[in-house]
Design an enzyme around this catalytic site. Structure first.
Site, short mmCIF file in Angstrom:
data_model
loop_
_atom_site.label_atom_id
_atom_site.label_comp_id
_atom_site.label_asym_id
_atom_site.label_seq_id
_atom_site.Cartn_x
_atom_site.Cartn_y
_atom_site.Cartn_z
CB SER A 243 1.87 7.69 -2.23
OG SER A 243 1.90 7.67 -3.53
CG ASP A 471 -0.88 0.74 -3.88
OD1 ASP A 471 -1.10 1.31 -4.76
OD2 ASP A 471 -0.80 1.28 -2.75
CG HIS A 499 -2.27 4.75 -3.47
ND1 HIS A 499 -1.07 4.06 -3.34
CD2 HIS A 499 -2.00 6.06 -3.70
CE1 HIS A 499 -0.10 5.06 -3.35
NE2 HIS A 499 -0.70 6.21 -3.49
#
Length: 529
Positions: A243, A471, A499
């Protein structure tokens, strides 16, 4: 709407573990009186020395004036559950060696294989900005594949400003709780109130944090990673970032292409995008993830959403709208579920499809009982709020402070209104929570950091970028964008929900990531899993 809601979504990167914790928590909640949350190979440098104090193998390359920091020895000591802990000293400012120092907290899981098979250290970051890498290693190391655990000392760190490192501090818990629950309108009065709250955050952070508040940008954190590479004894940095951690890793590669080893960037952020582009992209990502949830919910029993998928989306929006007009009561007479809290409660379940049944439970309670206990529990989970009103982490503070130094987006009200209209057009259910983000940082006490790294990371070895097709937090198009931006990137695609991918998806992704990290085998560009 809460101005801190925009770009909320890179915080939760350990989606499968978050889903499991949510399930366990909601089951406990339900039991109480509260109603029921492989082609070519590359080298990666020499192994780390087997020494409790770290090593000097990677100590070269210190910027002028910072040699003492690069030459330090780490003193590792045993901490809970078999992990090792250490503290590194880093400069407060990477532009002024005499400005003082800060501390960086590290946690290490030692390589489980034979010393001769050891590749070196693997630095990991779970995202955020504001997420704790030390907590991540403690909770997530079990999800890594055996080849990774056997070959690497897995090292998590709390970036500058975060967690157990020298940290950003702002409001006390009660004031923070109040702020994270507030709703604001988007008329002139609402935006003025939002701006006043943002200014109060900045003043509190500056007063409680001091000069560090102006030094927690991503480039400074990436320079800290090179320091850690050196004191861990590695010639090259091997790194797994999720991320926001992909932005941190791409920044490192842009600053130090010749020191990059094997970098895997999972759940990618396209570093060529502006803050306003990020907000719009995430709005679409969450809209798509919510639509996937509604489709799944309506295909099973006991779904509170009726009619078509579009009807179901409108019903979710109605729940959020009601929370703004008439916050949902809960079993705690002092806490109602505002629209902001309702949004957090919905959003956190979209990080992993394993959490979707919890969203069904929350929506059923809100729609059919007019209560918000499950939404409140989910929002508290998202915000790291404990039952007693304290907060387990400073992730909200770190998130705001880093973003305001990296890229604060437009602060022009007319431009924000135009952007908001575009966002709501493409994401009519979730879009409102990603608009007007420029208000958050408009009066931040410190200026944006100037970009000093090469977006393309020219000269770096192959970098593996991983993207998940639906995502919500880091949309797949960002993985495509980052792979196009980085000169030496190869893209691995996971076809699925949620995610990030490694550690929560399938064997195809695991083999691609582990083959590169452990053996240096670069996956075929465009590999789809």
């Amino acid at each position: 709407m809460n101005s801190d809601a925009r770009r909320t979504t890179t915080r939760r990167t350990t989606a499968r573990r978050a889903a499991a914790a949510l399930v366990a928590g909601v089951l406990l909640l339900a039991g109480c009186s509260t109603p029921a949350k492989e082609q070519s190979s590359v080298g990666s440098g020499s192994p780390s020395p087997d020494a409790s104090t770290g090593g000097s193998a990677g100590g070269s390359g210190a910027p002028a004036g910072f040699e003492e920091f690069y030459g330090q020895s780490l003193e590792w000591s045993g901490c809970e559950d078999g992990f090792e802990c250490a503290t590194a000293s880093a400069p407060l400012s990477w532009h002024d060696a005499d400005a003082g120092s800060i501390e960086l907290a590290l946690v290490r899981s030692r390589a489980q294989g034979r010393d001769r098979d050891k590749v070196g250290s693997l630095l990991v970051n779970p995202g955020g900005p504001g997420a704790s890498g030390t907590d991540f290693v403690r909770s997530a190391v079990g999800t890594f594949g055996e080849p990774v655990k056997e070959s690497f000392d897995i090292v998590g760190f709390d970036p500058r400003g975060v967690g157990e490192s020298t940290a950003v501090r702002c409001f006390d818990d009660a004031r923070k709780d109040e702020s994270l629950s507030k709703d604001f309108g988007t008329d002139d009065a609402g935006l003025a109130a939002m701006a006043d709250e943002a200014e109060a955050w900045g003043e509190a952070c500056a007063e409680s944090t001091g000069e560090l508040l102006g030094q927690v940008d991503t480039q400074s954190a990436a320079r800290d990673m090179d320091l850690m590479r050196a004191v861990l004894g590695d010639e090259k940095l091997n790194y797994l970032g999720y991320s926001y951690g992909t932005q941190l890793g791409a920044t490192y590669a842009g600053l130090f292409p010749d020191r990059a080893g094997r970098l895997v960037l999972d759940g990618a952020i396209d570093t060529s995008l502006s803050a306003d582009d990020i907000s719009k992209g995430q709005a679409v990502g969450f809209e798509n993830a919510l639509r996937a949830y509604v489709t799944d919910c309506q295909g099973g029993p006991d779904c509170p959403l009726t009619g078509s998928v579009d009807d179901g989306m409108r019903q979710v929006r109605a729940v959020l709208d009601q929370a703004y007009e008439r916050p949902y009561p809960t079993s705690d007479p002092n806490r109602d579920v505002t629209q902001t809290l309702a949004f957090y409660g919905v959003a956190v379940t979209l990080y992993d499809e394993a959490s979707w049944p919890l969203l069904t439970q929350a929506l059923d309670e809100a729609i059919n009982e007019g209560k918000g206990d499950v939404l409140l529990y989910l929002a508290d989970f998202y915000n790291d709020r404990n039952a007693d009103g304290s907060f387990a982490t400073n992730s909200s503070e770190g998130f705001r402070a880093v973003n305001c130094l990296d890229d604060r987006g437009t602060t022009d009200v007319d431009e924000m209104r135009a952007n908001a209209a575009e966002i709501e057009d493409v994401a009519p259910t979730m879009g409102r929570f990603f608009a007007y983000g420029g208000v958050t940082c408009a009066d931040w006490p410190y200026p944006e950091a100037e970009q000093e790294f090469d977006l393309h990371a020219k000269g770096a070895p192959p970098i593996v970028v991983v993207g998940t097709t639906n995502d919500p937090a880091t949309p797949y198009v960002w993985a495509e964008g980052l792979a196009d931006t980085l000169e030496t990137a190869t893209l691995v695609t996971y076809e699925g929900e949620g995610h990030t991918a490694y550690g929560r998806s399938n064997d195809c992704v695991a083999k691609a990531v582990e083959g590169y990290l452990v053996d240096g085998t670069v996956p075929e560009d465009g590999l789809t899993c």
